[in-house]
Design a protein around this motif. Structure first.
Motif, PDB file in Angstrom:
ATOM      1  N   GLY A 260      40.820  83.070  49.416  1.00  0.00           N
ATOM      2  CA  GLY A 260      40.822  83.614  48.059  1.00  0.00           C
ATOM      3  C   GLY A 260      42.120  83.240  47.355  1.00  0.00           C
ATOM      4  O   GLY A 260      42.120  82.775  46.216  1.00  0.00           O
ATOM      5  N   ARG A 261      43.210  83.419  48.069  1.00  0.00           N
ATOM      6  CA  ARG A 261      44.517  83.068  47.492  1.00  0.00           C
ATOM      7  C   ARG A 261      44.584  81.576  47.160  1.00  0.00           C
ATOM      8  O   ARG A 261      45.013  81.200  46.061  1.00  0.00           O
TER       9      ARG A 261
ATOM     10  N   VAL B 168      35.851  85.002  41.142  1.00  0.00           N
ATOM     11  CA  VAL B 168      36.118  84.466  42.482  1.00  0.00           C
ATOM     12  C   VAL B 168      35.217  85.149  43.499  1.00  0.00           C
ATOM     13  O   VAL B 168      34.837  86.307  43.333  1.00  0.00           O
TER      14      VAL B 168
ATOM     15  N   ILE C 199      34.057  84.792  48.001  1.00  0.00           N
ATOM     16  CA  ILE C 199      34.060  84.085  49.290  1.00  0.00           C
ATOM     17  C   ILE C 199      32.934  84.674  50.124  1.00  0.00           C
ATOM     18  O   ILE C 199      32.743  85.905  50.123  1.00  0.00           O
TER      19      ILE C 199
ATOM     20  N   GLY D  95      39.506  87.111  54.219  1.00  0.00           N
ATOM     21  CA  GLY D  95      40.696  87.528  54.966  1.00  0.00           C
ATOM     22  C   GLY D  95      41.397  86.403  55.701  1.00  0.00           C
ATOM     23  O   GLY D  95      42.156  86.638  56.622  1.00  0.00           O
TER      24      GLY D  95
ATOM     25  N   ARG E 182      44.625  93.816  45.413  1.00  0.00           N
ATOM     26  CA  ARG E 182      45.894  93.473  46.082  1.00  0.00           C
ATOM     27  C   ARG E 182      46.184  91.980  45.934  1.00  0.00           C
ATOM     28  O   ARG E 182      47.316  91.573  45.664  1.00  0.00           O
TER      29      ARG E 182
ATOM     30  N   GLY F 140      42.882  83.811  53.769  1.00  0.00           N
ATOM     31  CA  GLY F 140      43.726  83.133  52.787  1.00  0.00           C
ATOM     32  C   GLY F 140      42.984  82.226  51.818  1.00  0.00           C
ATOM     33  O   GLY F 140      43.607  81.600  50.954  1.00  0.00           O
TER      34      GLY F 140
ATOM     35  N   ASN G  78      37.527  97.882  44.912  1.00  0.00           N
ATOM     36  CA  ASN G  78      37.724  96.563  45.542  1.00  0.00           C
ATOM     37  C   ASN G  78      39.213  96.321  45.822  1.00  0.00           C
ATOM     38  O   ASN G  78      39.873  95.491  45.205  1.00  0.00           O
TER      39      ASN G  78
HETATM   40  C1  LIG Z   1      38.420  89.285  47.003  1.00  0.00           C
HETATM   41  C2  LIG Z   1      38.349  87.951  47.740  1.00  0.00           C
HETATM   42  C3  LIG Z   1      38.107  86.832  46.756  1.00  0.00           C
HETATM   43  C4  LIG Z   1      39.729  87.749  48.410  1.00  0.00           C
HETATM   44  O1  LIG Z   1      39.680  86.542  49.119  1.00  0.00           O
HETATM   45  P1  LIG Z   1      40.081  86.496  50.658  1.00  0.00           P
HETATM   46  O2  LIG Z   1      40.015  85.094  51.071  1.00  0.00           O
HETATM   47  O3  LIG Z   1      39.254  87.484  51.412  1.00  0.00           O
HETATM   48  O4  LIG Z   1      41.565  87.028  50.611  1.00  0.00           O
HETATM   49  P2  LIG Z   1      42.824  86.308  51.257  1.00  0.00           P
HETATM   50  O5  LIG Z   1      42.569  86.086  52.714  1.00  0.00           O
HETATM   51  O6  LIG Z   1      43.215  85.145  50.414  1.00  0.00           O
HETATM   52  O7  LIG Z   1      43.886  87.442  51.159  1.00  0.00           O
HETATM   53  C5  LIG Z   1      44.676  87.555  50.027  1.00  0.00           C
HETATM   54  C6  LIG Z   1      45.279  88.912  49.996  1.00  0.00           C
HETATM   55  O8  LIG Z   1      44.240  89.883  49.934  1.00  0.00           O
HETATM   56  C7  LIG Z   1      44.658  91.001  50.661  1.00  0.00           C
HETATM   57  N1  LIG Z   1      43.711  91.228  51.727  1.00  0.00           N
HETATM   58  C8  LIG Z   1      43.094  90.321  52.528  1.00  0.00           C
HETATM   59  N2  LIG Z   1      42.256  90.933  53.378  1.00  0.00           N
HETATM   60  C9  LIG Z   1      42.349  92.253  53.114  1.00  0.00           C
HETATM   61  C10 LIG Z   1      41.749  93.412  53.635  1.00  0.00           C
HETATM   62  N3  LIG Z   1      40.837  93.357  54.634  1.00  0.00           N
HETATM   63  N4  LIG Z   1      42.085  94.616  53.098  1.00  0.00           N
HETATM   64  C11 LIG Z   1      42.991  94.714  52.108  1.00  0.00           C
HETATM   65  N5  LIG Z   1      43.590  93.634  51.556  1.00  0.00           N
HETATM   66  C12 LIG Z   1      43.284  92.441  52.073  1.00  0.00           C
HETATM   67  C13 LIG Z   1      46.018  90.753  51.150  1.00  0.00           C
HETATM   68  O9  LIG Z   1      46.948  91.192  50.172  1.00  0.00           O
HETATM   69  C14 LIG Z   1      46.070  89.275  51.227  1.00  0.00           C
HETATM   70  O10 LIG Z   1      47.351  88.829  51.101  1.00  0.00           O
HETATM   71  P3  LIG Z   1      48.224  88.603  52.440  1.00  0.00           P
HETATM   72  O11 LIG Z   1      47.590  87.456  53.151  1.00  0.00           O
HETATM   73  O12 LIG Z   1      49.581  88.307  51.893  1.00  0.00           O
HETATM   74  O13 LIG Z   1      48.156  89.871  53.228  1.00  0.00           O
HETATM   75  C15 LIG Z   1      37.251  87.951  48.845  1.00  0.00           C
HETATM   76  O14 LIG Z   1      37.536  88.943  49.794  1.00  0.00           O
HETATM   77  C16 LIG Z   1      35.853  88.145  48.303  1.00  0.00           C
HETATM   78  O15 LIG Z   1      35.180  87.184  47.975  1.00  0.00           O
HETATM   79  N6  LIG Z   1      35.383  89.393  48.194  1.00  0.00           N
HETATM   80  C17 LIG Z   1      34.008  89.655  47.717  1.00  0.00           C
HETATM   81  C18 LIG Z   1      33.797  89.183  46.298  1.00  0.00           C
HETATM   82  C19 LIG Z   1      34.814  89.753  45.350  1.00  0.00           C
HETATM   83  O16 LIG Z   1      35.313  90.845  45.545  1.00  0.00           O
HETATM   84  N7  LIG Z   1      35.125  88.995  44.300  1.00  0.00           N
HETATM   85  C20 LIG Z   1      36.050  89.445  43.290  1.00  0.00           C
HETATM   86  C21 LIG Z   1      35.353  90.322  42.300  1.00  0.00           C
HETATM   87  S1  LIG Z   1      36.484  90.924  41.031  1.00  0.00           S
END
Ligand SMILES: CC(C)(COP(=O)(O)OP(=O)(O)OC[C@H]1O[C@@H](n2cnc3c(N)ncnc32)[C@H](O)[C@@H]1OP(=O)(O)O)[C@@H](O)C(=O)NCCC(=O)NCCS
Length: 167
Positions: free
Chosen positions: A103-104, A91, A93, A99, A135, A101, A130
């Motif tokens: 990813g979820r 996955v 983004i 941040g 989380r 939603g 990460n």
């Molecule tokens: C990891 C990733 C896919 C998460 O997607 P996202 O859209 O940013 O996350 P979401 O907004 O759906 O948040 C889902 C949960 O992540 C956590 N989260 C979101 N932002 C966060 C932050 N800044 N710090 C800590 N936790 C966080 C929370 O638990 C959140 O749940 P909540 O809404 O109930 O609080 C995204 O940040 C990303 O692409 N990161 C870079 C690439 C990566 O890491 N890929 C995975 C490799 S294993």
């Protein structure tokens, strides 16, 4: 509704998304922090990967904003005869869309599809630093199964790699 307000849609990947998906994968890879890739593979390899996922029914969804791919989630079924019930999740983004939603939403769409196509076990690896990804994975039911000590090495720096899965 202006462009800033237009919603982000989660849709199954299609042939028309190939180049946009590669651009998105490339941007996240080039951050050099989260993925095993440091840049996206060449377009023909990405095309083969996506067309393969479409043909075999592997779950793969993209997040689309104003015609641009801003995120993805895929679950690739393993291909050894005794591992066919399992798939590997990936996955990502674009930075400016994290941040919110997405990813979820992407993961839940892919997991739902995985259930429908009979993938019983979804596994993944994630770098221990990460925290956001870990989380999110925990919150949708993934549990930690182990750790690959010094599993990642970049520019001489090691990092442990967590193995997680959801049954
Ligand atoms: C990891 C990733 C896919 C998460 O997607 P996202 O859209 O940013 O996350 P979401 O907004 O759906 O948040 C889902 C949960 O992540 C956590 N989260 C979101 N932002 C966060 C932050 N800044 N710090 C800590 N936790 C966080 C929370 O638990 C959140 O749940 P909540 O809404 O109930 O609080 C995204 O940040 C990303 O692409 N990161 C870079 C690439 C990566 O890491 N890929 C995975 C490799 S294993």
């Amino acid at each position: 509704m202006n462009s800033a307000d237009s919603p982000v849609a989660i849709c199954p990947i299609a042939r028309k998304h190939i180049a946009g998906f590669r651009d998105c994968l490339n941007a996240v890879s080039r951050e050099r922090r989260y993925l095993a890739f440091l840049k996206a593979p060449p377009l023909p390899a990405v095309r083969k990967f996506i067309l393969g996922n479409i043909r075999t029914g592997n779950p793969q969804f993209v997040a689309m904003k104003d015609g641009r791919v801003v995120g993805w989630c895929d679950i690739c079924r393993m291909n050894r005869p005794t591992y066919l019930h399992a798939g590997i999740l990936g996955v990502g983004i674009l930075k400016e869309f994290r941040g919110q939603g997405l990813g979820r939403r992407l993961i839940l769409a892919a997991l739902e599809r995985a259930r429908k196509v009979g993938i019983e076990r979804v596994e993944l690896t994630v770098y221990v630093s990460n925290k956001r990804a870990i989380r999110l994975y925990k919150s949708v039911g993934f549990v930690r199964e182990g750790v690959k000590r010094k599993g990642r090495k970049l520019n001489g720096t090691y990092e442990d790699v967590l193995m997680m899965a959801k049954l």
